[in-house]
Design an enzyme around this catalytic site. Structure first.
Site, PDB file in Angstrom:
ATOM      1  N   HIS A  92       0.817  -1.221   0.000  1.00  0.00           N
ATOM      2  CA  HIS A  92       0.000   0.000   0.000  1.00  0.00           C
ATOM      3  C   HIS A  92       0.846   1.263   0.000  1.00  0.00           C
ATOM      4  O   HIS A  92       0.344   2.336  -0.302  1.00  0.00           O
ATOM      5  CB  HIS A  92      -1.042  -0.018   1.124  1.00  0.00           C
ATOM      6  CG  HIS A  92      -0.522   0.210   2.505  1.00  0.00           C
ATOM      7  ND1 HIS A  92      -0.196  -0.806   3.369  1.00  0.00           N
ATOM      8  CD2 HIS A  92      -0.293   1.352   3.186  1.00  0.00           C
ATOM      9  CE1 HIS A  92       0.195  -0.295   4.524  1.00  0.00           C
ATOM     10  NE2 HIS A  92       0.152   1.009   4.443  1.00  0.00           N
ATOM     11  N   ASP A 228       1.230  -7.761   2.149  1.00  0.00           N
ATOM     12  CA  ASP A 228       1.333  -6.316   1.932  1.00  0.00           C
ATOM     13  C   ASP A 228       2.790  -5.852   1.775  1.00  0.00           C
ATOM     14  O   ASP A 228       3.342  -5.194   2.654  1.00  0.00           O
ATOM     15  CB  ASP A 228       0.649  -5.599   3.107  1.00  0.00           C
ATOM     16  CG  ASP A 228       0.345  -4.139   2.803  1.00  0.00           C
ATOM     17  OD1 ASP A 228       0.953  -3.582   1.866  1.00  0.00           O
ATOM     18  OD2 ASP A 228      -0.488  -3.553   3.510  1.00  0.00           O
ATOM     19  N   SER A 658       4.056   2.056   8.420  1.00  0.00           N
ATOM     20  CA  SER A 658       3.837   1.093   7.358  1.00  0.00           C
ATOM     21  C   SER A 658       5.135   0.870   6.618  1.00  0.00           C
ATOM     22  O   SER A 658       5.798   1.827   6.220  1.00  0.00           O
ATOM     23  CB  SER A 658       2.822   1.619   6.361  1.00  0.00           C
ATOM     24  OG  SER A 658       1.563   1.261   6.787  1.00  0.00           O
TER      25      SER A 658
HETATM   26  N1  ARG Z   1      -4.380   0.272   7.699  1.00  0.00           N
HETATM   27  C1  ARG Z   1      -3.078   0.279   7.110  1.00  0.00           C
HETATM   28  C2  ARG Z   1      -2.500   1.689   7.141  1.00  0.00           C
HETATM   29  O1  ARG Z   1      -2.970   2.514   7.819  1.00  0.00           O
HETATM   30  C3  ARG Z   1      -3.081  -0.344   5.774  1.00  0.00           C
HETATM   31  C4  ARG Z   1      -3.794   0.393   4.684  1.00  0.00           C
HETATM   32  C5  ARG Z   1      -3.749  -0.260   3.348  1.00  0.00           C
HETATM   33  N2  ARG Z   1      -4.497  -1.485   3.255  1.00  0.00           N
HETATM   34  C6  ARG Z   1      -5.792  -1.550   2.973  1.00  0.00           C
HETATM   35  N3  ARG Z   1      -6.397  -2.694   2.950  1.00  0.00           N
HETATM   36  N4  ARG Z   1      -6.483  -0.465   2.679  1.00  0.00           N
HETATM   37  O2  ARG Z   1      -1.922   2.225   6.280  1.00  0.00           O
HETATM   38  N1  GLU Z   2      -0.876   1.035   7.751  1.00  0.00           N
HETATM   39  C1  GLU Z   2      -0.265   2.095   8.467  1.00  0.00           C
HETATM   40  C2  GLU Z   2       0.572   3.042   7.624  1.00  0.00           C
HETATM   41  O1  GLU Z   2       0.334   3.293   6.491  1.00  0.00           O
HETATM   42  C3  GLU Z   2       0.596   1.555   9.519  1.00  0.00           C
HETATM   43  C4  GLU Z   2      -0.168   0.902  10.488  1.00  0.00           C
HETATM   44  C5  GLU Z   2      -0.642   1.768  11.557  1.00  0.00           C
HETATM   45  O2  GLU Z   2      -1.187   2.864  11.436  1.00  0.00           O
HETATM   46  O3  GLU Z   2      -0.424   1.214  12.592  1.00  0.00           O
HETATM   47  O4  GLU Z   2       1.467   3.658   8.105  1.00  0.00           O
END
Ligand code: ARG
Ligand code: GLU
Length: 724
Positions: A92, A228, A658
């Protein structure tokens, strides 16, 4: 209703749960430490299991592991995993760069991308990675001679001038970029010496069926089955230094890179996460917390729920719309889901009450220390007054941002202002056309990812929401249009999108190519422009209230923090995240070891297959992966007949982490951080060791996918993979 009877097993469960809670209290470590704070944490880290001196993680001689961690793009982390500048980060995090390269023909989201040699690696214009070579405390040089209670423009100007002077001086002396940022709400300042590389190329990207597997169903959730990750390479110019893209640039020669440990880990093992957490607000007052909890989060959640319903419907019906909106959607949905978890976690923990009781203790301290800190006793009361004063403005601003300005055409309406400037320049007809065409060409990136029908549907969904949520803040133009269209949002939307020049790139181009000076009146009448400008007055008035209050609050926060830093039991041990380099440490740890099987600390490829579903796009497994799965063809990545995919640990991480390297006790790479479970997303505001976890991708799944699925085994030859 059934009467609840405590069975023997539920009592045992409760005891087990409670005891895991207790052990997790002592093992989980709230904190995102500055690399230079590790010395002070060393004993604790060793007690937790660290097997190398903290000097190896960070030192000032340029040999620390910090030289293998990069700020990836503007808000992610990446790690260098070979001497040839190979960088591992999240899928991502690479998504936007890949989207820029992806067309319906190549469609890397569907097909993946695997360079088979350096020559095939794809340049990613605009993508950068930044190394933090060294950090130093420059508080004294920024704040000397300044009264605590000096505030506002005067203080800001002095600080800005000193920072500018110091950054230039330190940068000259070091030959690196020097960036100074505030920590502890402006009570400390640290400089980061950095090097930013600008020629970054795409090396490997699994298809969405792996890298985005589970999509938003699994986002912010555990158990997790998403591969990911993606890989890039840093290219350098002459003498291995940063340079703009040039075909002849060479892979960056990295003196420091992470060794990969492929022998795994078990629950309880020490881990660290090294990266760039973006924003946390662990030390705010109950009043600020309430604003987030009762105003901002709920408004954003509600508006985005509507928007996502519309986008999904259109994206599912049309692959072209999917490709246009997939990256935008991920961003919108990411916050949407996180805030839901945040609200839930804050409620479970009753954080407001906890903060309030802390605040009463603080006030007692303040009264007792009145002579040394005369401002302390009024801080919290002032914070309360400020938030109450700004609450209604905050609500309006949040609604405008999420609903009216969440309509792409309204946002784009501002572009008419730029066209008007061309008309006002008094150019000849030909020069006018030429200039307009050039200005219009800059909108190509917007239209590449724009679908007018989808946006019109968003208008119909979000405009009514604004009218009903903020009836006193509906501008006159909006009211008039609404009533002119029989109080029917649908009719109004149809008209707006039919009439506006901005719904369609071709229409806009045509206008530019054939414009005559008298056309400016047509522009002024454009409904997109009218909607955009019509909202400015109300928007600016409310934003001004919010901004002024935020300025007050940052003054109060600074003093509040200053006081707290004086007394041991109030003392924040680490500063809030600010997108600078940090280390978090903890242990591999499941969320609820006593709960359903899926809640253990690790998932594997069998779990992936068990949740696979050919009928749901994001749960569709690529054919090639199924082919490998059938005969269990995992090569050297097999572990007890399967391949581990993701694992949980209790490191304190945040957005920005991330892609961060997840390290074992020796500082070797065992995974890549990519998320947190829902139950713990409030850790940006409050860290509950029983619920807060970080989710990482197991490095063995990454290597398995690269080698067996991507057929890019040549990359593994550059890595240093150790067993045990
Ligand atoms: N929650 C994670 C972050 O904050 C991953 C985001 C990307 N993945 C997703 N399924 N949208 O960045
Ligand atoms: N998915 C998150 C990011 O893009 C990291 C995970 C989080 O926020 O803990 O940085």
């Amino acid at each position: 209703m059934l009467k609840k009877v405590w069975s023997y097993s539920s009592i045992v469960k409760a005891i087990l749960f409670f005891s895991t809670f207790i052990t997790s209290v002592s093992s989980a470590k709230e904190g995102m430490w500055l690399p230079s704070q590790l010395k002070q944490q060393e004993a604790d880290m060793i007690a937790a299991g660290l097997q190398v001196p903290v000097d190896k993680i960070y030192n000032e001689n340029g040999t620390g592991l910090n030289n293998a961690v990069v700020l990836f793009g503007r808000g992610c982390t990446g790690e260098v995993i070979s001497s040839k500048g190979l960088v591992l980060t999240n899928h991502h995090c690479g998504y936007g760069s890949v989207q820029a390269q992806s067309t319906t023909l190549t469609d890397y989201f569907a097909n993946g991308f695997w360079a088979q040699n350096n020559g095939e690696e794809l340049p990613c214009p605009g993508l950068t990675v930044t190394f933090i070579r060294k950090m130093a405390n420059v508080t004294g040089r920024v704040l000397y001679g300044m009264r605590d209670t000096l505030r506002g423009q005067v203080r800001d100007n002095i600080i800005a001038a000193r920072i500018k002077y110091l950054e230039e001086k330190l940068s000259k002396a070091s030959g690196m970029d020097a960036t100074i940022k505030p920590y502890y709400d402006g009570n400390q300042y640290w400089v980061s010496y950095t090097e930013t590389f600008k020629d970054i190329r795409l090396v490997g990207f699994p298809p969405n069926g792996i890298g985005y597997f589970g999509g938003d169903f699994e986002n912010w959730a555990w158990p997790r089955h998403t591969g990911d990750f993606s890989m890039f390479r840093i290219y350098a110019g002459a003498s291995n230094k940063p340079a703009a893209y040039a075909k002849g640039n060479k892979p960056y020669n990295a003196k420091t890179f992470f060794k990969i440990n492929a022998s795994g880990y078990k629950e309880g093992d020490f881990t660290m996460v090294y990266g760039f957490p973006g924003t946390t607000k662990e030390y705010i007052s109950s009043y600020q917390l309430n604003d987030i909890y009762t105003i901002s989060d709920p408004i954003r959640i509600a508006a985005r729920t509507r928007k996502l319903e519309v986008w999904d419907k259109n994206m599912n019906a049309n692959r072209d719309v999917f490709l246009k909106y997939t990256s935008k959607r991920a961003g919108v949905a990411n916050g949407w889901k996180k805030w839901q978890g945040e609200v839930k976690g804050l409620k479970i923990n009753d954080v407001t009450t906890k903060k309030e009781s802390y605040e009463r203790t603080f006030e007692q301290w303040a009264i007792a220390n009145d002579s040394a800190y005369p401002y302390a006793k009024d801080l919290l009361a002032n914070m309360q007054v400020n938030t109450i004063y700004a609450d209604s403005a905050l609500k309006t601003v949040e609604y405008i941002n999420e609903t009216v300005f969440g309509i792409e055409l309204v946002q784009q309406g501002g572009f008419i202002g730029r066209l008007m400037a061309c008309f006002r320049a008094g150019l000849s007809r030909d020069a006018l056309r030429d200039t307009l065409q050039k200005v219009c060409a800059t909108t190509h990136a917007f239209y590449k990812n724009y679908d007018v029908q989808t946006d019109k549907d968003v208008f119909k969904a979000l405009m009514p929401m604004y009218f009903s949520a903020c009836p006193h803040d509906v501008p006159a133009y909006y009211k008039a249009q609404y009533s002119d269209h029989n109080n029917d949002f649908g009719l109004w939307a149809d008209d707006v999108y039919k009439v506006s020049l901005l719904g369609d790139e071709e229409k806009l181009k045509n206008f530019a190519a054939n414009a005559v000076p008298a056309d400016s009146s047509r522009l002024l009448a454009d409904p997109a422009w009218q909607l955009y400008t019509g909202m400015q007055g109300i928007y600016k008035a409310n934003t001004a209230v919010v901004t002024a209050t935020n300025e007050q609050m940052s003054y109060l926060n600074r003093l509040y923090m200053k006081c707290r830093m004086q007394k041991d039991d109030f003392k924040p041990s680490y500063p809030d995240a600010n997108l600078t380099l940090r280390v978090a440490y903890g242990r591999v740890k499941g969320l609820d070891p006593d709960g359903p099987a899926g809640y253990s600390y690790q998932t594997n490829i069998d779990d992936v297959m068990s949740v696979a579903n050919p009928d749901v796009e994001v749960f569709r497994v690529p054919a090639k992966l199924k082919e490998l799965y059938g005969p269990r063809d995992y090569g050297r990545w097999a572990v007890h007949g399967t391949v581990p995919v993701a694992f949980l640990a209790d490191n304190h991480t945040s957005g920005g982490n991330s892609g961060s390297p997840v390290l074992n006790a020796k500082g070797e790479l065992i995974g890549t951080n990519f998320d947190r479970p829902w139950e713990g997303t409030m850790s940006d505001l409050y860290f509950d060791p029983a619920l807060c976890r970080n989710i990482s991708l197991d490095i063995r799944y990454t290597l398995f996918i690269v080698e067996k699925f991507g057929g890019a085994g040549w990359l593994l030859n550059e890595m240093q993979i150790v067993k045990k």
